[in-house]
Design a protein around this motif. Structure first.
Motif, PDB file in Angstrom:
ATOM      1  N   LEU A  45       0.833  -1.204   0.000  1.00  0.00           N
ATOM      2  CA  LEU A  45       0.000   0.000   0.000  1.00  0.00           C
ATOM      3  C   LEU A  45       0.872   1.261   0.000  1.00  0.00           C
ATOM      4  O   LEU A  45       0.623   2.203  -0.758  1.00  0.00           O
ATOM      5  N   ALA A  46       1.894   1.256   0.850  1.00  0.00           N
ATOM      6  CA  ALA A  46       2.786   2.421   0.948  1.00  0.00           C
ATOM      7  C   ALA A  46       3.533   2.635  -0.365  1.00  0.00           C
ATOM      8  O   ALA A  46       3.681   3.780  -0.823  1.00  0.00           O
ATOM      9  N   SER A  47       3.994   1.546  -0.981  1.00  0.00           N
ATOM     10  CA  SER A  47       4.704   1.656  -2.264  1.00  0.00           C
ATOM     11  C   SER A  47       3.800   2.261  -3.325  1.00  0.00           C
ATOM     12  O   SER A  47       4.227   3.111  -4.106  1.00  0.00           O
ATOM     13  N   PHE A  48       2.537   1.812  -3.356  1.00  0.00           N
ATOM     14  CA  PHE A  48       1.582   2.360  -4.325  1.00  0.00           C
ATOM     15  C   PHE A  48       1.401   3.861  -4.111  1.00  0.00           C
ATOM     16  O   PHE A  48       1.463   4.647  -5.053  1.00  0.00           O
TER      17      PHE A  48
ATOM     18  N   SER B 283      -6.978   4.258   3.325  1.00  0.00           N
ATOM     19  CA  SER B 283      -8.068   3.808   4.203  1.00  0.00           C
ATOM     20  C   SER B 283      -7.935   2.331   4.575  1.00  0.00           C
ATOM     21  O   SER B 283      -8.600   1.869   5.506  1.00  0.00           O
ATOM     22  N   GLN B 284      -7.080   1.597   3.875  1.00  0.00           N
ATOM     23  CA  GLN B 284      -6.894   0.172   4.159  1.00  0.00           C
ATOM     24  C   GLN B 284      -5.994  -0.074   5.376  1.00  0.00           C
ATOM     25  O   GLN B 284      -5.957  -1.179   5.918  1.00  0.00           O
ATOM     26  N   PHE B 285      -5.276   0.957   5.812  1.00  0.00           N
ATOM     27  CA  PHE B 285      -4.380   0.787   6.959  1.00  0.00           C
ATOM     28  C   PHE B 285      -5.140   0.621   8.271  1.00  0.00           C
ATOM     29  O   PHE B 285      -4.787  -0.212   9.097  1.00  0.00           O
TER      30      PHE B 285
ATOM     31  N   VAL C  23       2.827   3.442   8.238  1.00  0.00           N
ATOM     32  CA  VAL C  23       1.784   4.467   8.110  1.00  0.00           C
ATOM     33  C   VAL C  23       2.336   5.832   8.525  1.00  0.00           C
ATOM     34  O   VAL C  23       2.085   6.846   7.858  1.00  0.00           O
ATOM     35  N   LEU C  24       3.093   5.872   9.619  1.00  0.00           N
ATOM     36  CA  LEU C  24       3.619   7.149  10.117  1.00  0.00           C
ATOM     37  C   LEU C  24       4.647   7.774   9.171  1.00  0.00           C
ATOM     38  O   LEU C  24       4.836   8.984   9.192  1.00  0.00           O
ATOM     39  N   GLN C  25       5.286   6.961   8.336  1.00  0.00           N
ATOM     40  CA  GLN C  25       6.185   7.532   7.314  1.00  0.00           C
ATOM     41  C   GLN C  25       5.381   8.320   6.287  1.00  0.00           C
ATOM     42  O   GLN C  25       5.860   9.298   5.732  1.00  0.00           O
ATOM     43  N   LEU C  26       4.137   7.896   6.064  1.00  0.00           N
ATOM     44  CA  LEU C  26       3.272   8.581   5.092  1.00  0.00           C
ATOM     45  C   LEU C  26       2.511   9.740   5.734  1.00  0.00           C
ATOM     46  O   LEU C  26       2.277  10.756   5.104  1.00  0.00           O
ATOM     47  N   LYS C  27       2.109   9.541   6.986  1.00  0.00           N
ATOM     48  CA  LYS C  27       1.256  10.519   7.669  1.00  0.00           C
ATOM     49  C   LYS C  27       1.690  10.603   9.142  1.00  0.00           C
ATOM     50  O   LYS C  27       1.084   9.992  10.015  1.00  0.00           O
ATOM     51  N   PRO C  28       2.775  11.359   9.417  1.00  0.00           N
ATOM     52  CA  PRO C  28       3.379  11.387  10.760  1.00  0.00           C
ATOM     53  C   PRO C  28       2.455  11.866  11.893  1.00  0.00           C
ATOM     54  O   PRO C  28       2.695  11.547  13.040  1.00  0.00           O
ATOM     55  N   GLU C  29       1.410  12.612  11.556  1.00  0.00           N
ATOM     56  CA  GLU C  29       0.541  13.139  12.618  1.00  0.00           C
ATOM     57  C   GLU C  29      -0.729  12.320  12.803  1.00  0.00           C
ATOM     58  O   GLU C  29      -1.648  12.760  13.498  1.00  0.00           O
TER      59      GLU C  29
ATOM     60  N   ILE D  45      -3.164  10.448  14.470  1.00  0.00           N
ATOM     61  CA  ILE D  45      -3.288  10.247  15.917  1.00  0.00           C
ATOM     62  C   ILE D  45      -3.546   8.782  16.282  1.00  0.00           C
ATOM     63  O   ILE D  45      -2.907   8.247  17.193  1.00  0.00           O
ATOM     64  N   ALA D  46      -4.464   8.141  15.575  1.00  0.00           N
ATOM     65  CA  ALA D  46      -4.756   6.733  15.889  1.00  0.00           C
ATOM     66  C   ALA D  46      -3.504   5.877  15.711  1.00  0.00           C
ATOM     67  O   ALA D  46      -3.205   5.008  16.544  1.00  0.00           O
ATOM     68  N   THR D  47      -2.757   6.141  14.644  1.00  0.00           N
ATOM     69  CA  THR D  47      -1.546   5.361  14.383  1.00  0.00           C
ATOM     70  C   THR D  47      -0.474   5.644  15.428  1.00  0.00           C
ATOM     71  O   THR D  47       0.248   4.730  15.835  1.00  0.00           O
ATOM     72  N   LEU D  48      -0.374   6.890  15.880  1.00  0.00           N
ATOM     73  CA  LEU D  48       0.579   7.193  16.963  1.00  0.00           C
ATOM     74  C   LEU D  48       0.223   6.365  18.202  1.00  0.00           C
ATOM     75  O   LEU D  48       1.107   5.847  18.889  1.00  0.00           O
ATOM     76  N   GLY D  49      -1.061   6.229  18.480  1.00  0.00           N
ATOM     77  CA  GLY D  49      -1.496   5.415  19.616  1.00  0.00           C
ATOM     78  C   GLY D  49      -1.132   3.953  19.437  1.00  0.00           C
ATOM     79  O   GLY D  49      -0.610   3.310  20.354  1.00  0.00           O
TER      80      GLY D  49
END
Length: 178
Positions: A12-15, A30-32, A55-61, A63-67
């Motif tokens: 997904l990230a590569s795409f 949205s698949q993450f 995921v955080l490499q793509l979207k560092p902020e 919040i759910a992923t930070l958790g």
């Protein structure tokens, strides 16, 4: 669909990286979340940590992923990463529980200044017995810094946690009386 969570996340990230202007990126991203929830429910903290970092490499902020990243790395005893993601998560969603997780992580990393920051936040909101370890450690740190008022305040908090005849975990009657 790729069954291996890490490979699916990497795909997904590569795409997304290869097609930065694609209308499919929103769908791909949205698949993450369902993947992370699935790993969390399965208690697969190793893969959850890996996927969350992708995921955080793509979207560092995010919040759910930070958790997810904080909790997964803490569960894996990777206290450096738990602290890194946890501090960013705490800025967005502060809580007593997260302050406690961060205090413990920084204690494991032997980072007293950061331990103090988060231990003081959680001790203020915890029942005395739950705060015992943190209050004891804070009193020791402040005593070593010759900050007697703070050392005394945390010593008092620590001592008040257990009544007459009660002995805290990790102490013998003799060591507690001393």
């Amino acid at each position: 669909t790729i069954p291996d969570p890490k490979s699916r996340a990497e795909g997904l990230a590569s795409f997304i990286k290869a097609h930065p202007n694609s209308k499919l990126n929103e769908y791909a991203f949205s698949q993450f979340a369902p993947l992370q929830r699935q790993l969390y429910e399965q208690k697969d903290m190793v893969n959850l940590a890996t996927v969350s970092e992708i995921v955080l490499q793509l979207k560092p902020e995010d919040i759910a992923t930070l958790g997810f990243a904080t909790e997964a790395n803490y569960a894996n005893k990777d206290y450096a990463k738990a602290a890194q993601y946890g501090e960013a998560f705490y800025k967005a969603k502060p809580s007593k529980e997260l302050a406690q997780l961060l205090a413990f992580s920084f204690e494991q990393l032997k980072n007293d200044p950061k331990f103090v920051v988060y231990a003081e936040k959680c001790v203020a909101e915890m029942p005395p017995k739950d705060a015992f370890f943190y209050a004891a450690r804070l009193s020791f740190i402040f005593a070593n810094q010759r900050n007697i008022p703070k050392a005394a305040a945390y010593s008092q908090k620590m001592m008040s946690a257990y009544g007459e005849g009660e002995i805290p975990p990790g102490y013998t009657a003799a060591s507690w009386n001393q």
